[in-house]
Scaffold this motif. Structure first.
Motif, PDB file in Angstrom:
ATOM      1  N   SER A  82     -22.597 -32.312  -1.086  1.00 12.63           N
ATOM      2  CA  SER A  82     -21.778 -33.484  -0.829  1.00 12.63           C
ATOM      3  C   SER A  82     -22.661 -34.699  -0.549  1.00 12.63           C
ATOM      4  O   SER A  82     -23.642 -34.601   0.175  1.00 12.63           O
ATOM      5  CB  SER A  82     -20.869 -33.201   0.361  1.00 12.63           C
ATOM      6  N   GLY A  83     -22.318 -35.823  -1.173  1.00  9.71           N
ATOM      7  CA  GLY A  83     -23.097 -37.044  -0.959  1.00  9.71           C
ATOM      8  C   GLY A  83     -24.293 -37.174  -1.880  1.00  9.71           C
ATOM      9  O   GLY A  83     -25.056 -38.131  -1.788  1.00  9.71           O
ATOM     10  N   ALA A  84     -24.455 -36.206  -2.802  1.00 11.54           N
ATOM     11  CA  ALA A  84     -25.612 -36.234  -3.697  1.00 11.54           C
ATOM     12  C   ALA A  84     -25.521 -37.387  -4.706  1.00 11.54           C
ATOM     13  O   ALA A  84     -26.528 -37.805  -5.264  1.00 11.54           O
ATOM     14  CB  ALA A  84     -25.727 -34.908  -4.442  1.00 11.54           C
ATOM     15  N   GLY A  85     -24.314 -37.867  -4.940  1.00  4.84           N
ATOM     16  CA  GLY A  85     -24.137 -38.946  -5.910  1.00  4.84           C
ATOM     17  C   GLY A  85     -23.459 -38.495  -7.184  1.00  4.84           C
ATOM     18  O   GLY A  85     -23.432 -39.229  -8.173  1.00  4.84           O
ATOM     19  N   LYS A  86     -22.859 -37.305  -7.170  1.00  2.02           N
ATOM     20  CA  LYS A  86     -22.240 -36.764  -8.382  1.00  2.02           C
ATOM     21  C   LYS A  86     -21.067 -37.624  -8.850  1.00  2.02           C
ATOM     22  O   LYS A  86     -20.979 -37.974 -10.022  1.00  2.02           O
ATOM     23  CB  LYS A  86     -21.746 -35.333  -8.126  1.00  2.02           C
ATOM     24  N   SER A  87     -20.185 -37.962  -7.915  1.00  2.00           N
ATOM     25  CA  SER A  87     -19.034 -38.778  -8.304  1.00  2.00           C
ATOM     26  C   SER A  87     -19.500 -40.150  -8.783  1.00  2.00           C
ATOM     27  O   SER A  87     -18.974 -40.672  -9.768  1.00  2.00           O
ATOM     28  CB  SER A  87     -18.074 -38.958  -7.127  1.00  2.00           C
ATOM     29  N   SER A  88     -20.450 -40.716  -8.096  1.00  4.42           N
ATOM     30  CA  SER A  88     -20.972 -42.018  -8.520  1.00  4.42           C
ATOM     31  C   SER A  88     -21.478 -41.922  -9.950  1.00  4.42           C
ATOM     32  O   SER A  88     -21.225 -42.812 -10.766  1.00  4.42           O
ATOM     33  CB  SER A  88     -22.113 -42.453  -7.607  1.00  4.42           C
ATOM     34  N   TYR A 132     -24.581 -49.187  -3.466  1.00  2.00           N
ATOM     35  CA  TYR A 132     -23.358 -49.736  -2.880  1.00  2.00           C
ATOM     36  C   TYR A 132     -23.734 -50.630  -1.710  1.00  2.00           C
ATOM     37  O   TYR A 132     -24.661 -50.319  -0.972  1.00  2.00           O
ATOM     38  CB  TYR A 132     -22.458 -48.632  -2.325  1.00  2.00           C
TER      39      TYR A 132
HETATM   40  N1  LIG Z   1     -17.509 -47.206  -2.726  1.00  2.00           N
HETATM   41  C1  LIG Z   1     -18.556 -46.841  -1.962  1.00  2.00           C
HETATM   42  N2  LIG Z   1     -19.067 -47.693  -1.045  1.00  2.00           N
HETATM   43  C2  LIG Z   1     -20.125 -47.337  -0.291  1.00  2.00           C
HETATM   44  N3  LIG Z   1     -20.749 -46.153  -0.364  1.00  2.00           N
HETATM   45  C3  LIG Z   1     -20.300 -45.254  -1.249  1.00  2.00           C
HETATM   46  C4  LIG Z   1     -19.172 -45.548  -2.094  1.00  2.00           C
HETATM   47  N4  LIG Z   1     -18.941 -44.467  -2.875  1.00  2.00           N
HETATM   48  C5  LIG Z   1     -19.874 -43.553  -2.536  1.00  2.00           C
HETATM   49  N5  LIG Z   1     -20.695 -44.017  -1.563  1.00  2.00           N
HETATM   50  C6  LIG Z   1     -21.846 -43.315  -0.971  1.00  2.00           C
HETATM   51  O1  LIG Z   1     -22.706 -42.931  -2.004  1.00  2.00           O
HETATM   52  C7  LIG Z   1     -23.233 -41.633  -1.764  1.00  2.00           C
HETATM   53  C8  LIG Z   1     -22.907 -40.732  -2.932  1.00  2.00           C
HETATM   54  O2  LIG Z   1     -21.506 -40.528  -2.966  1.00  2.00           O
HETATM   55  P1  LIG Z   1     -20.768 -39.691  -4.094  1.00  2.00           P
HETATM   56  O3  LIG Z   1     -19.306 -39.780  -3.852  1.00  2.00           O
HETATM   57  O4  LIG Z   1     -21.265 -40.109  -5.420  1.00  2.00           O
HETATM   58  O5  LIG Z   1     -21.292 -38.225  -3.767  1.00  2.00           O
HETATM   59  P2  LIG Z   1     -20.779 -36.822  -4.306  1.00  2.00           P
HETATM   60  O6  LIG Z   1     -21.969 -36.083  -4.764  1.00  2.00           O
HETATM   61  O7  LIG Z   1     -19.689 -37.010  -5.295  1.00  2.00           O
HETATM   62  O8  LIG Z   1     -20.221 -36.153  -3.002  1.00  2.00           O
HETATM   63  P3  LIG Z   1     -18.950 -35.182  -2.809  1.00  2.00           P
HETATM   64  O9  LIG Z   1     -19.370 -33.821  -3.263  1.00  2.00           O
HETATM   65  O10 LIG Z   1     -18.713 -35.228  -1.332  1.00  2.00           O
HETATM   66  O11 LIG Z   1     -17.813 -35.749  -3.599  1.00  2.00           O
HETATM   67  C9  LIG Z   1     -22.652 -41.173  -0.447  1.00  2.00           C
HETATM   68  O12 LIG Z   1     -23.603 -41.436   0.559  1.00  2.00           O
HETATM   69  C10 LIG Z   1     -21.435 -42.037  -0.268  1.00  2.00           C
HETATM   70  O13 LIG Z   1     -21.188 -42.257   1.090  1.00  2.00           O
END
Ligand SMILES: Nc1ncnc2c1ncn2[C@@H]1O[C@H](COP(=O)(O)OP(=O)(O)OP(=O)(O)O)[C@@H](O)[C@H]1O
Ligand SMILES: [Mg+2]
Lengths: 331, 225
Positions: free
Chosen positions: A41-47, A11
């Motif tokens: 949290s922040g591991a990148g799962k949602s991404s 990103y």
């Molecule tokens: N649209 C975006 N723009 C910039 N950075 C992003 C964006 N979406 C996610 N990130 C960053 O990418 C990293 C991974 O985020 P992600 O949401 O995939 O994590 P996650 O594992 O789903 O966390 P959570 O359990 O908190 O939902 C984080 O550091 C987040 O800040």
């Protein structure tokens, strides 16, 4: 069913910083299984999950769903493919202005189904998720668990081959979580639907996942069948499950050993048998009995009054009885 | 004759007042249709072309934003006069209903565009994502998600627009001829017939109240959150 190869997602924030949310992720989700991705949290799962249906465009890497390379699809092709991939969300994302039935009908409407066919399909789905009596209610009138059931019905409407779930139970209380997980399990079994779910709750993995990947800082640390991974010595998953036993030291002439019993063996008196056979006392320091799906898994931290070759003999015997072990410390 | 009054109002003025009221209603009604026809697409474009929008287009978004701000920074009375040649070309006349409606529409489109924009921004991103994940086209997202979910907000925005429009229509009428504004100026201001002035004011107050009440009621009826 889903094959992810060397996926990266970077990103760029408005102020120009680059965030590497996914850093070379590879995964394989088999047809018909429930695959969990767990991580802090922040591991990148949602991404990761959002890259699969291209809600987020990957920076590089390959994503195949049922043999189709998602990253190379044109706009219309992608939309057609997305209809085959259901998705449910942490905050449900129901359309407030639509009734329950209208929400479930949405994917069918946009796919151009005829009215009568939609009506029948919606009735079928509401029956499946047990919300027939709420067909005319609006989302604001439902509880969290009911909302998620609408979300599930809506995701299943167009008969997808894959269901993606982004923290679908994280906003629910434990009891409701169990109900939703049971529903997902039932759908998986009855419809043979492949489910990829992400979660930060270990209970979700324990309750319904067949396979799991552990993620941290944009990488997959390990992946595999839940039972195997949980009982693999030194695995991250195993460590997350275990009671922590940092700081314990064995007395001289003894060894600290972590034992994992998966399946039937968890219910057998293996420890006392081994103790009797080797003519020794086994000191149990910590332990728990858990269940993965319906498979019992026991974990014990024991002190064996053995070192060196004598210890090896005991360990070999444990292996022979189907117990996995890990020597934590030697006295 | 002069003693036959209703609270000081000469009854022979009543037909004029009724005509003027009807003219104002027509002026506002037609203007509303025109404003919605252009203001809604404008608001939609402002939202979908913005960064992270479903049809992201930064250059177009900047240009639209600039034009809208430009339009909104002109005082209406100046726009009204400046538009006279354009009004003549487009409507064929600068007076009467046709002459007054055109500048009203032009002046209110940017305002309505912003009202629509802010209503659409209230729609949760998650809903748009859910629709996209289900395979919705951008057009389907706009019509079936954005506009539909924002309907209560759109109605509130439209209510605000209509109410400002009633005020502006008085000005437009005074310049082009017709409506309650024109009447108030002709009798109330030029001939010092204060009762006529008061009567038009009362009618305007009632109109505004009714529209506000209707808008609130409709918005509440359609708000399912
Ligand atoms: N649209 C975006 N723009 C910039 N950075 C992003 C964006 N979406 C996610 N990130 C960053 O990418 C990293 C991974 O985020 P992600 O949401 O995939 O994590 P996650 O594992 O789903 O966390 P959570 O359990 O908190 O939902 C984080 O550091 C987040 O800040
Ligand atoms: Mg997340």
């Amino acid at each position: 069913m889903i094959r992810i190869e060397n996926l990266t997602k970077v990103y760029t924030t408005p102020d120009g910083r680059q965030i590497r949310a996914l850093d070379g992720v590879s995964l394989h989700v088999r047809r018909g299984e429930i695959f969990g991705v767990i991580g802090p949290s922040g591991a990148g799962k949602s991404s990761l999950i959002r890259c699969i249906n291209l809600l987020e465009r990957p920076t590089s890497g390959s994503i195949q769903v049922d043999g189709k390379e998602m990253t190379r699809l044109s706009g219309p092709e992608l939309r057609r493919e997305r209809r085959q991939i259901g998705m449910i969300f942490q905050h449900f994302n129901l359309f407030w202005s639509r009734t329950v039935a209208e929400n479930v009908a949405f994917p069918l409407e946009i796919a151009g189904w005829p009215r009568e066919k939609i009506r029948r399909r919606v009735a079928e789905l509401l029956e499946l998720v047990g919300l027939t009596d709420k067909a005319k209610a609006y989302p604001a009138q439902l509880s969290g668990g009911q909302k998620q059931r609408v979300g599930i019905a809506r995701a299943l409407a167009a008969e997808p081959k894959v269901l993606l779930s982004d923290e679908a139970t994280s906003a629910l209380d434990p009891e409701t979580t169990d109900q939703i997980l049971a529903l997902l399990r039932r759908i998986n079994r009855e419809l043979g639907l492949t489910i990829l779910l992400i979660t930060h709750q270990m209970e979700v993995v324990k309750a319904i996942c067949d396979s799991v990947a552990v993620m941290s800082q944009g990488r997959v640390l390990e992946a595999g069948p839940v039972l195997e991974l949980a009982s693999r010595p030194g695995s991250h998953l195993g460590r997350m499950l275990l009671p922590s036993w940092n700081g314990l030291t064995p007395s001289p002439g003894s060894s600290l050993v972590a034992l994992t019993f998966a399946g039937q063996v968890a219910l057998e008196p293996v420890v006392t048998r081994v103790a009797r056979d080797h003519g020794m006392d086994i000191n149990i320091l910590a332990g728990e009995l858990d269940a993965f799906g319906s498979v019992p898994v026991g974990r014990l931290l024991v002190e064996l009054p053995r070192v060196g070759e004598e210890l090896q003999a005991v360990l070999a015997d444990l292996s022979a009885r189907g117990v996995r072990w890990e020597v934590v410390a030697r006295g | 004759m002069a003693e036959q009054t209703i609270l000081g109002l000469d009854p022979s003025r009543i037909p004029d007042i009724l005509t003027a009221t009807w003219e104002t209603l027509l002026m506002v009604g037609w203007a509303v249709l025109g404003i919605l026809a252009f203001g809604i697409p404008l608001g939609v474009l402002l939202v979908v072309t913005d960064t992270g929008g479903i049809l992201e287009n930064r250059p177009l978004n900047r240009v639209l934003g600039f034009v809208v701000n430009l339009g909104r920074s002109f005082p209406f009375i100046i726009l009204l006069v400046a538009l006279v040649p354009v009004t003549r070309r487009v409507m064929g006349t600068t007076i009467g209903l046709r002459g007054a409606v055109f500048p009203l529409i032009v002046a209110a489109i940017p305002f309505m565009g912003r009202q629509v924009e802010s209503a659409l921004r209230e729609v949760d991103r998650g809903l748009i994502e859910a629709a996209l994940a289900m395979g919705a086209t951008p057009g389907q997202v706009i019509v079936r998600v954005l506009l539909r979910e924002a309907l209560p907000g759109l109605i509130r925005g439209t209510t605000i627009m209509i109410i400002s429009l009633i005020g502006y229509s008085a000005m437009a009428g005074a310049v082009g001829g017709g409506g309650l504004g024109d009447l108030a100026i002709r009798y109330g201001y030029m001939r010092f017939e204060t009762p006529v002035m008061i009567a038009t004011l009362i009618i305007l107050v009632i109109m505004v109240q009714l529209i506000q009440w209707l808008g609130d009621w409709l918005a509440r009826l359609l708000d399912r959150r």
